[in-house]
Design a protein around this motif. Structure first.
Motif, short mmCIF file in Angstrom:
data_model
loop_
_atom_site.label_atom_id
_atom_site.label_comp_id
_atom_site.label_asym_id
_atom_site.label_seq_id
_atom_site.Cartn_x
_atom_site.Cartn_y
_atom_site.Cartn_z
N VAL A 177 0.83 -1.21 0.00
CA VAL A 177 0.00 0.00 0.00
C VAL A 177 0.87 1.26 0.00
O VAL A 177 0.67 2.17 -0.80
CB VAL A 177 -0.96 0.01 1.21
N PHE A 178 1.85 1.30 0.91
CA PHE A 178 2.69 2.49 1.03
C PHE A 178 3.99 2.28 0.26
O PHE A 178 5.07 2.16 0.82
CB PHE A 178 2.98 2.79 2.50
N SER A 179 3.87 2.24 -1.05
CA SER A 179 5.04 2.00 -1.90
C SER A 179 5.01 2.95 -3.09
O SER A 179 5.18 2.54 -4.23
CB SER A 179 5.05 0.55 -2.38
N SER A 180 4.78 4.22 -2.79
CA SER A 180 4.60 5.21 -3.86
C SER A 180 5.89 5.61 -4.56
O SER A 180 5.85 6.21 -5.62
CB SER A 180 3.92 6.47 -3.29
N GLY A 181 7.02 5.32 -3.94
CA GLY A 181 8.29 5.64 -4.61
C GLY A 181 8.99 6.86 -4.06
O GLY A 181 10.20 7.00 -4.22
N THR A 182 8.25 7.76 -3.42
CA THR A 182 8.88 8.91 -2.78
C THR A 182 8.34 9.02 -1.35
O THR A 182 7.19 8.66 -1.09
CB THR A 182 8.59 10.23 -3.53
N ASP A 183 9.17 9.54 -0.47
CA ASP A 183 8.80 9.57 0.95
C ASP A 183 7.56 10.43 1.21
O ASP A 183 6.66 10.03 1.96
CB ASP A 183 9.97 10.11 1.78
N ILE A 184 7.52 11.60 0.61
CA ILE A 184 6.40 12.50 0.91
C ILE A 184 5.10 11.95 0.35
O ILE A 184 4.03 12.10 0.95
CB ILE A 184 6.70 13.92 0.38
N ARG A 185 5.16 11.29 -0.80
CA ARG A 185 3.96 10.63 -1.32
C ARG A 185 3.48 9.55 -0.36
O ARG A 185 2.28 9.39 -0.13
CB ARG A 185 4.26 10.00 -2.68
N ASN A 186 4.42 8.79 0.19
CA ASN A 186 4.04 7.77 1.16
C ASN A 186 3.43 8.41 2.41
O ASN A 186 2.45 7.89 2.96
CB ASN A 186 5.26 6.93 1.54
N LEU A 187 4.01 9.52 2.85
CA LEU A 187 3.46 10.22 4.01
C LEU A 187 2.03 10.69 3.73
O LEU A 187 1.15 10.59 4.58
CB LEU A 187 4.34 11.42 4.38
N ARG A 188 1.83 11.19 2.53
CA ARG A 188 0.49 11.65 2.15
C ARG A 188 -0.50 10.49 2.14
O ARG A 188 -1.63 10.61 2.61
CB ARG A 188 0.54 12.31 0.77
N GLN A 189 -0.06 9.36 1.59
CA GLN A 189 -0.93 8.18 1.54
C GLN A 189 -1.26 7.68 2.94
O GLN A 189 -2.41 7.35 3.24
CB GLN A 189 -0.25 7.07 0.74
N ILE A 190 -0.25 7.65 3.80
CA ILE A 190 -0.47 7.22 5.18
C ILE A 190 -1.45 8.15 5.87
O ILE A 190 -2.37 7.71 6.57
CB ILE A 190 0.86 7.14 5.95
N SER A 191 -1.27 9.46 5.68
CA SER A 191 -2.17 10.45 6.31
C SER A 191 -3.60 10.24 5.85
O SER A 191 -4.54 10.30 6.65
CB SER A 191 -1.71 11.87 5.97
N ALA A 192 -3.77 10.00 4.55
CA ALA A 192 -5.12 9.79 4.01
C ALA A 192 -5.75 8.53 4.61
O ALA A 192 -6.94 8.52 4.95
CB ALA A 192 -5.05 9.68 2.49
N GLU A 193 -4.94 7.47 4.74
CA GLU A 193 -5.46 6.22 5.31
C GLU A 193 -5.84 6.41 6.78
O GLU A 193 -6.86 5.90 7.24
CB GLU A 193 -4.41 5.12 5.18
#
Length: 230
Positions: free
Chosen positions: A16-32
């Protein structure tokens, strides 16, 4: 026993959290996390209502048992309804437990990324600044996957690359050369190759934006809340 969760922490971390960039992953985690919090609040109200409903049914059941004129079938139906209320309450408790587990796991992942980046938090401007990196890495990785699967870059990914100012044939030739080397069998070498390709293509998006009459990829003042004063 599903441990009160729909999927494992491994799936969240690796898939799930494998977007390729750290901030994208942070954004995804925040949304979840926000999604889980919303569902958690709803289920807390559901649990409270279930508790009240159960107490009311227990009261009615006891009154019916004490009433000699009560229909035995009505008493039996009330027993079934009480069991339904208990199951509903237990279901709400299980979901709340699962949501709390998931939120805790995601919060730990979020904090770990911040710690590894050496920052306290991210802003909308940070997110916008990293967007080019994300899309270059995503598009070139998808191109790599296309080439491995079919020997060519798909029409969709060709279009994706062109939209952000990258010539697909450049990416194609780069990955073909990489696949012809012994390094292509090591994930670490792939990551290094993708990073090298990103460094080569960095700045492509702003050049493409310039050709469209734009001088910036985004404007910082659009990311800042403007307070209107009378």
């Amino acid at each position: 026993n599903n441990f009160s969760k729909s999927q494992s922490n491994f799936m969240d971390t690796m898939l799930v959290f494998s977007s390729g960039t750290d901030i994208r992953n942070l954004r995804q985690i925040s949304a979840e996390i926000e999604s889980k919090k919303g569902a958690l609040v709803e289920n807390q109200y559901r649990l409270r209502k279930s508790e009240v409903e159960l107490r009311r049914k227990m009261r009615d059941f006891n009154n019916m048992k004490d009433d000699a004129e009560s229909d035995p079938f009505d008493v039996e139906i009330m027993e079934i309804e009480i069991q339904e209320a208990i199951n509903s309450r237990n279901g709400a408790r299980t979901y709340i437990e699962a949501a709390l587990k998931t939120i805790l796991c995601m919060k730990q992942q979020y904090d770990a990324i911040l710690k590894n980046k050496g920052i306290e938090d991210v802003t909308e401007i940070d997110f916008e600044n990293e967007e080019e990196e994300f899309h270059i890495k995503k598009s070139t990785q998808q191109a790599f996957e296309d080439i491995v699967a079919s020997g060519r870059i798909s029409v969709g990914n060709n279009r994706y690359l062109l939209q952000i100012g990258i010539m697909p044939n450049l990416v194609h030739d780069y990955w073909i050369k990489f696949l012809g080397s012994p390094n292509s069998y090591e994930k670490k070498k792939f990551d290094e190759a993708r990073e090298a390709l990103y460094q080569q293509l960095k700045g492509s998006a702003i050049k493409e934006a310039n050709t469209r009459g734009l001088d910036e990829l985004f404007y910082e003042n659009s990311c800042v809340r403007i307070e209107h004063r009378k």
